[in-house]
Write a protein that holds these residues in place. Sequence first.
Motif, short mmCIF file in Angstrom:
data_model
loop_
_atom_site.label_atom_id
_atom_site.label_comp_id
_atom_site.label_asym_id
_atom_site.label_seq_id
_atom_site.Cartn_x
_atom_site.Cartn_y
_atom_site.Cartn_z
N GLN A 196 0.83 -1.21 0.00
CA GLN A 196 0.00 0.00 0.00
C GLN A 196 0.87 1.26 0.00
OE1 GLN A 196 -2.60 0.29 3.36
NE2 GLN A 196 -3.91 1.80 2.40
N ILE A 197 1.95 1.21 0.76
CA ILE A 197 2.86 2.37 0.80
C ILE A 197 3.55 2.55 -0.54
CG2 ILE A 197 4.99 3.25 1.86
CD1 ILE A 197 4.17 1.82 4.44
N PHE A 198 4.02 1.46 -1.16
CA PHE A 198 4.72 1.55 -2.44
C PHE A 198 3.79 2.06 -3.54
CE2 PHE A 198 8.11 -1.89 -1.37
CZ PHE A 198 8.80 -0.95 -0.61
N ILE A 199 2.56 1.63 -3.53
CA ILE A 199 1.61 2.05 -4.57
C ILE A 199 1.42 3.57 -4.55
CG2 ILE A 199 -0.83 1.95 -5.26
CD1 ILE A 199 -0.81 -1.01 -4.47
N SER A 200 1.34 4.12 -3.36
CA SER A 200 1.11 5.57 -3.26
C SER A 200 2.38 6.38 -3.53
CB SER A 200 0.57 5.90 -1.86
OG SER A 200 1.51 5.52 -0.87
N ARG A 201 3.57 5.79 -3.28
CA ARG A 201 4.80 6.54 -3.42
C ARG A 201 5.61 6.21 -4.68
NH1 ARG A 201 7.26 6.39 2.79
NH2 ARG A 201 5.44 7.35 3.82
N ASP A 202 5.61 4.91 -5.05
CA ASP A 202 6.48 4.47 -6.16
C ASP A 202 5.82 3.29 -6.86
OD1 ASP A 202 8.45 3.71 -7.88
OD2 ASP A 202 10.08 3.87 -6.42
N PRO A 203 4.95 3.56 -7.83
CA PRO A 203 4.21 2.49 -8.52
C PRO A 203 5.12 1.43 -9.15
CG PRO A 203 3.23 4.61 -9.00
CD PRO A 203 4.51 4.90 -8.28
N GLU A 204 6.25 1.85 -9.74
CA GLU A 204 7.16 0.89 -10.37
C GLU A 204 7.75 -0.06 -9.33
OE1 GLU A 204 7.85 0.18 -13.51
OE2 GLU A 204 6.26 1.59 -14.04
N ARG A 205 8.10 0.50 -8.20
CA ARG A 205 8.65 -0.33 -7.12
C ARG A 205 7.56 -1.27 -6.59
NH1 ARG A 205 11.68 1.96 -1.65
NH2 ARG A 205 12.64 -0.03 -1.04
#
Length: 363
Positions: A196-205
């Motif tokens: 959830q954190i990665f989706i909001s901050r870094d979609p590729e990651r």
Amino acid sequence: MSMPTSPRSVKKQLWRMALITSPLLGIYGTLPIMMFLDAYPALRPEPILSEEFRMLIGLIFVSFSTFGQWMINLWMVRIERKLTLHKFHQQVLFRYVGSFLLIGIFMGLAMGILDTIKPDRVAETIGILRFYPILTAFTNNLVILLIIRVVLANYEKSKLELQKAQLEIDHLLSQQAQLKQQIHPHFLFNVLATLQIFISRDPERAKAYTQDVAKYLRRSLEMAERNLVSVREDLDFFRQYMHLQQIRFGEAIQYEVHLSDGLLENGRLPVYTLQMLAENAIKHNAADTEHPLVIEIREGAKGRIEVSNNRRPKFHSEPTTQIGLANLSQRFGHFTEQLPDISTVDDRFSVTLATHLDESIDH
């Protein structure tokens, strides 16, 4: 007497006992009458045949008669099984009373036939020993019934022991499945939170992380079918888990491995062992880049593995689910008496694991 383990083996053992005991009981039934006639020569009939030949004929006759009694009793056992007589008094009435009744009728008919064919010779030969054959037949029949009883009792005992062993194995396998199912919920919760954190901050990651999680879960499903795995396989799964944690925590989570190739190939561990210990360490210890959590896996004496980490307890640790180390000890207990040795010395926590485990119920 060996313990039969199947209906076929029971049948073979009973037939073998019939062939062995028939001549022995024949000797038992013949010798007393010969010894009696030797002691009282006046009771002997006029010699038509030699003494040795008469003894041989008597032995053969009694042996075949005894084998016939075996056949009658085995037939009654077969009928009893078909009638499913499980209560003890039903078995006694049918097998024992019925057996002696049939043997009595059989011997009565035989004696009657002898009286009809050679009444004078029978009276002359047998005289006061007229009922000795019936007594011998009843005695032999009692021995046969006791042997059958012992063989069948051994079979029932072995069958119960096999059923008990199978139930214990099924119970252990059920416990294994339940224990392994407990491992994943906590991990999945953290994965979803991180994603959830990665989706909001870094979609590729987030995309790369999702692919790594998919590989990890696919491998987890493959290993879930097994109870024991090689140390190498468990270590590979541990590395996959640590890779996901390092994506989440960065340099705050580190690990070192010092194991020989021999131990990696020949050692065995319950599936998910190293991953569970790593999860337990991460769950209960604080870590940052300045004070990283370092998990070390080293080879110990006698093929053991020591998994240790530096201790830095969290101020507000996550609530325990009573899984972790208790789960691990239970799973080790299914394969060995050498349970994990857990120790805390100063600022280090360590768990020592046996790797020579019994694979007899590994699937």
